[in-house]
Enzyme design. Structure first.
Site, PDB file in Angstrom:
ATOM      1  N   ASP A  40       0.853  -1.193   0.000  1.00  0.00           N
ATOM      2  CA  ASP A  40       0.000   0.000   0.000  1.00  0.00           C
ATOM      3  C   ASP A  40       0.883   1.235   0.000  1.00  0.00           C
ATOM      4  OD1 ASP A  40      -2.535  -1.570   1.894  1.00  0.00           O
ATOM      5  OD2 ASP A  40      -2.768  -0.637  -0.061  1.00  0.00           O
ATOM      6  N   ASP A 180     -10.765  -4.305  -1.783  1.00  0.00           N
ATOM      7  CA  ASP A 180      -9.748  -3.934  -0.808  1.00  0.00           C
ATOM      8  C   ASP A 180     -10.357  -2.992   0.221  1.00  0.00           C
ATOM      9  OD1 ASP A 180      -6.523  -2.205  -1.096  1.00  0.00           O
ATOM     10  OD2 ASP A 180      -7.645  -2.930   0.622  1.00  0.00           O
TER      11      ASP A 180
END
Ligand code: DX5
Length: 244
Positions: A40, A180
């Site tokens: 991320d 997600d």
């Protein structure tokens, strides 16, 4: 008869990982049987958080064999595109909202030899990506507003996941549908029923470090069960329509 659903992919986000032990954490994820690892990447501009750069990813690359995906939550990702690929990411996901020229950016990712993914935030309609599907290997539907792990899953995104599934089906292209944000035992079935086939989970996995392989297997089982149930319902509906 509906085609058999693909085996669900479980992709951990390393956002909740112990950043002082990223190598060990990624080794544990690989040994637990995950399908990919998601990095991320946040720049503090596109999202109100800052995480890691390509050098951090590159330092972990030699330690595991599992594929890496870079989830670029950054403004104008073109500036560093090659760095993520050089760092060892086989899949680079950019946000539709962050690209001034999304078509060009996706083509550039593929031009670097990586697979191209595009992500859409909760408020972004899918029409933002419908004209670039020929350049997309993965569509990521965010089920939280990006920036932090541990947020609550937005079940209101499930109609959008289903819309994305239908958009991909109409395109006739092999495009992975990933979700997600807030994915765990209590939410993965809803996302799978809606049509997601790849599930990014951070907190739900890192909470279970002592039994990581079991948790990965359980998430995959829950997703497969829900997808099979949805296929049965769809098949039944189709048969009723045929009989009508
Ligand atoms: C949001 C991040 C998170 C992370 C997963 O910006 O992208 O969604 O990957 O975090 P959890 O699974 O804890 O929501």
């Amino acid at each position: 008869m509906q085609p058999s659903a693909p085996r669900p992919r479980i992709v951990p986000s390393v956002l909740p990982a112990d950043f002082s032990r990223l190598g060990d954490e990624c080794r544990a994820l690989e040994q637990a049987g995950v399908d990919r690892i998601q990095w991320d990447v946040m720049d503090g501009l596109f999202v109100p958080n800052i995480t890691m750069g390509p050098d951090v990813i590159a330092s972990v690359r030699p330690l595991v064999s599992v594929e890496f995906e870079a989830h670029l939550m950054v403004e104008e990702p073109d500036r560093l595109l090659s760095r993520w690929v050089d760092a060892g990411c086989g899949l680079v996901i950019v946000h539709a909202e962050a690209c001034r020229h999304l078509h060009r950016t996706l083509a550039a990712v593929r031009g670097l030899g990586a697979r191209a993914g595009v992500a859409v935030n909760p408020a972004t309609p899918l029409c933002a990506v419908e004209h670039v599907l020929d350049l997309v290997d993965l569509l990521l539907v965010m089920t939280v507003n990006p920036g932090f792990g541990g947020q609550e899953y937005l079940a209101s995104m499930e109609p959008k996941i289903a819309e994305a599934r239908d958009l991909i089906a109409r395109s006739g292209r092999q495009i992975e549908l990933e979700v997600d944000g807030g994915i765990g035992r209590g939410t993965i079935a809803g996302a799978a029923r809606a049509g997601a086939t790849t599930f990014c989970a951070g907190s739900a996995l890192f909470r279970e470090r002592a039994r990581l392989a079991e948790e990965v297997a359980e998430l995959r089982r829950l997703a497969a069960e829900a997808a099979a149930e949805a296929a049965r319902v769809m098949d039944g509906t189709c048969r009723e329509e045929d009989a009508a």
